[in-house]
Structures are given as C-alpha cells and as structure tokens.
Design a protein around this motif. Sequence first.
Motif, PDB file in Angstrom:
ATOM      1  N   ILE A  39       0.719  -1.050   0.104  1.00  0.00           N
ATOM      2  CA  ILE A  39       0.037  -0.003  -0.025  1.00  0.00           C
ATOM      3  C   ILE A  39       0.920   1.349   0.066  1.00  0.00           C
ATOM      4  N   SER A  40       1.943   1.291   0.936  1.00  0.00           N
ATOM      5  CA  SER A  40       2.946   2.306   0.888  1.00  0.00           C
ATOM      6  C   SER A  40       4.016   2.283   0.058  1.00  0.00           C
ATOM      7  N   LEU A  41       4.212   1.548  -0.998  1.00  0.00           N
ATOM      8  CA  LEU A  41       5.351   1.286  -1.761  1.00  0.00           C
ATOM      9  C   LEU A  41       5.589   2.567  -2.699  1.00  0.00           C
ATOM     10  N   LYS A  42       6.704   3.306  -2.538  1.00  0.00           N
ATOM     11  CA  LYS A  42       7.063   4.162  -3.251  1.00  0.00           C
ATOM     12  C   LYS A  42       7.822   4.081  -4.371  1.00  0.00           C
ATOM     13  N   TYR A  43       7.577   4.644  -5.562  1.00  0.00           N
ATOM     14  CA  TYR A  43       8.451   4.800  -6.550  1.00  0.00           C
ATOM     15  C   TYR A  43       9.357   5.827  -6.979  1.00  0.00           C
ATOM     16  N   GLU A  44      10.395   5.406  -7.854  1.00  0.00           N
ATOM     17  CA  GLU A  44      11.064   6.617  -8.032  1.00  0.00           C
ATOM     18  C   GLU A  44      10.634   7.509  -9.085  1.00  0.00           C
ATOM     19  N   ARG A  45      11.026   8.816  -9.346  1.00  0.00           N
ATOM     20  CA  ARG A  45      10.461   9.784 -10.217  1.00  0.00           C
ATOM     21  C   ARG A  45      10.580   9.360 -11.689  1.00  0.00           C
ATOM     22  N   SER A  46      11.691   8.590 -11.879  1.00  0.00           N
ATOM     23  CA  SER A  46      11.908   7.941 -13.344  1.00  0.00           C
ATOM     24  C   SER A  46      10.901   6.959 -13.682  1.00  0.00           C
ATOM     25  N   GLN A  47      10.466   6.213 -12.536  1.00  0.00           N
ATOM     26  CA  GLN A  47       9.507   5.087 -12.730  1.00  0.00           C
ATOM     27  C   GLN A  47       8.160   5.791 -12.728  1.00  0.00           C
ATOM     28  N   GLU A  48       7.925   6.936 -12.124  1.00  0.00           N
ATOM     29  CA  GLU A  48       6.727   7.599 -12.217  1.00  0.00           C
ATOM     30  C   GLU A  48       6.419   8.103 -13.693  1.00  0.00           C
ATOM     31  N   THR A  49       7.377   8.794 -14.149  1.00  0.00           N
ATOM     32  CA  THR A  49       7.556   9.438 -15.340  1.00  0.00           C
ATOM     33  C   THR A  49       7.185   8.267 -16.655  1.00  0.00           C
ATOM     34  N   GLU A  50       7.770   7.068 -16.435  1.00  0.00           N
ATOM     35  CA  GLU A  50       7.595   5.957 -17.213  1.00  0.00           C
ATOM     36  C   GLU A  50       6.112   5.511 -17.312  1.00  0.00           C
ATOM     37  N   ALA A  51       5.672   5.363 -16.057  1.00  0.00           N
ATOM     38  CA  ALA A  51       4.163   4.826 -15.712  1.00  0.00           C
ATOM     39  C   ALA A  51       3.131   5.881 -16.458  1.00  0.00           C
ATOM     40  N   ASP A  52       3.543   7.051 -16.335  1.00  0.00           N
ATOM     41  CA  ASP A  52       2.565   8.133 -16.853  1.00  0.00           C
ATOM     42  C   ASP A  52       2.712   7.929 -18.180  1.00  0.00           C
ATOM     43  N   SER A  53       3.900   7.965 -18.938  1.00  0.00           N
ATOM     44  CA  SER A  53       4.005   7.789 -20.335  1.00  0.00           C
ATOM     45  C   SER A  53       3.395   6.559 -20.860  1.00  0.00           C
ATOM     46  N   TYR A  54       3.534   5.432 -20.187  1.00  0.00           N
ATOM     47  CA  TYR A  54       2.709   4.013 -20.724  1.00  0.00           C
ATOM     48  C   TYR A  54       1.253   4.405 -20.540  1.00  0.00           C
ATOM     49  N   SER A  55       0.880   4.870 -19.571  1.00  0.00           N
ATOM     50  CA  SER A  55      -0.743   5.143 -19.417  1.00  0.00           C
ATOM     51  C   SER A  55      -1.319   5.736 -20.583  1.00  0.00           C
ATOM     52  N   VAL A  56      -0.579   6.756 -21.215  1.00  0.00           N
ATOM     53  CA  VAL A  56      -1.020   7.243 -22.617  1.00  0.00           C
ATOM     54  C   VAL A  56      -0.619   6.222 -23.820  1.00  0.00           C
ATOM     55  N   ILE A  57       0.415   5.610 -23.758  1.00  0.00           N
ATOM     56  CA  ILE A  57       0.672   4.678 -24.833  1.00  0.00           C
ATOM     57  C   ILE A  57      -0.518   3.540 -24.691  1.00  0.00           C
ATOM     58  N   TYR A  58      -0.706   3.101 -23.631  1.00  0.00           N
ATOM     59  CA  TYR A  58      -1.919   1.854 -23.522  1.00  0.00           C
ATOM     60  C   TYR A  58      -3.426   2.508 -24.069  1.00  0.00           C
ATOM     61  N   LEU A  59      -3.639   3.934 -23.789  1.00  0.00           N
ATOM     62  CA  LEU A  59      -5.002   4.271 -23.993  1.00  0.00           C
ATOM     63  C   LEU A  59      -4.899   4.728 -25.549  1.00  0.00           C
ATOM     64  N   CYS A  60      -3.864   5.195 -26.119  1.00  0.00           N
ATOM     65  CA  CYS A  60      -3.837   5.640 -27.302  1.00  0.00           C
ATOM     66  C   CYS A  60      -4.604   5.004 -28.508  1.00  0.00           C
ATOM     67  N   PRO A  61      -4.363   3.684 -28.373  1.00  0.00           N
ATOM     68  CA  PRO A  61      -5.003   2.878 -29.617  1.00  0.00           C
ATOM     69  C   PRO A  61      -6.634   2.931 -29.188  1.00  0.00           C
ATOM     70  N   THR A  62      -7.029   3.107 -28.143  1.00  0.00           N
ATOM     71  CA  THR A  62      -8.488   2.933 -27.804  1.00  0.00           C
ATOM     72  C   THR A  62      -9.354   4.210 -28.164  1.00  0.00           C
TER      73      THR A  62
END
Length: 228
Positions: free
Chosen positions: A138-161
């Motif tokens: 629940i309290s697992l913290k991510y590095e900023r670079s991981q957050e940036t990548e997750a944000d980017s992939y959120s867009v990548i995943y949704l883009c074809p939809t």
Amino acid sequence: KCTVCKYKLMLVVFQDNGLDPGQYPEAYQYVENIRNKILASGKVFYKDRFAWEIKIIRDDATLNAFCTPGGYIYVYTGLIKYLSSEDQLAGVLGHEMAHADRRHSTDQLTRQYGLTTLLGILLGNNDGQLTQIAAGLISLKYERSQETEADSYSVIYLCPTDYNAAGAAGFFTKLKEAGQSGQTPVFLSTHPDDGSRISNINTKKNTLGCSGNGTYSQQYGAFINTLP
C-alpha cells in the motif's frame, strides 16, 4: 505459477474490504471493461503472462489505487467516487498496470525487502512475512523516473483506444485539487510528483497523435451509482 500464487497470497489482507463481485456484478463489469480495452491495445508486454485481476476496495476515505507484481489491481471506492469520468479512471488503471508491466513494483519490493527475503517467500520458506509485505504494498514508493515511465505508458496504452489518452492528466489534476484542500491523498504520498506530470502527459498524447476523445462522464456517473 509459483510466483503468481505467492503474490496472490500476499494480498489476502485486502480481501475483507473488497467488494464481492457476486453482489456488485455491474461495478466489476464496468472496471473490467476498461481493463480489457487497455489489454486489447496491443501495448501491454505481459498481457498474456500476468493475471490482471481487479479488486474494488470499499474505502470511501482513501484516494488510492495500486497494482502488484503479477498484475493484481486494487482500486479504492474513494478514488473512484472522486474522479469524474471514465477516461480518468482508465488513466489510473493504465498508470498502475504500467508499474507492474514495466516491473517497477518488483524492483521496489526487491530493494525494500531484499532479494533473499523475496526468494524465500516464493519458495515457501518465509510465509510468515507475507502479511507484512502485503501491507507494505500500500505504501510502496516509486522513483520519479518510474513515475514518469508509468505516466508515459498510461498514454501509450490508451492511445489505440477510443478514450482520451491523457485521462491520467485529469486524474492528477483532481488529486492536486485534493492536496490543495489540505489533505494529501495517499496516492500522491506514494507517487512522487515533480510538478510537470500533467503537461508531460498531454505532450505525450500530442506526440503520439492520439485521436480518441471519449470521456464517458455520463456512463461514469451511472457506474458510481452501482457502488455502495
């Protein structure tokens, strides 16, 4: 198979607060449809290797969601009810799925608990620590670079939809508003914000040329009404 089973066992601590799919079939059908659209995008690397199961946690006071290794997704009713459209929730799910798909959650668990401890659990030697690690998720913290990548992939995943691929931007806007009200949401306390996430997400959408614009706000309101 052993790995998936062990990570699933870690999450038994959350089951008591989870909504029963048998009692709330419409709610689960709705969130699973969003997940299925993301998986059908063709951009999720571990699409066929992870479980990608969703559990709705009944907790209206918590604005949070997370995804564990193996693709077990947990989203709180507090976050669902705070958001205002389906594309925003899709942005949340895409972001969290990216943490699992890009192995961020595995990396952070290894750093926090050590490879020896995790291997012991997977081999059945340290089952007593399952609950401790499950609570730590629940309290697992991510590095900023991981957050940036997750944000980017959120867009990548949704883009074809058919969704607005920058749904995560609306999500972070809502969470920032919550933070400005004096109460920092759990999500922001565990997902560091460098102040440029919203603009970066919108830029990623424009760079990819994503054409979807669906927000489905009306349908989302009906979905919220299916929750307790």
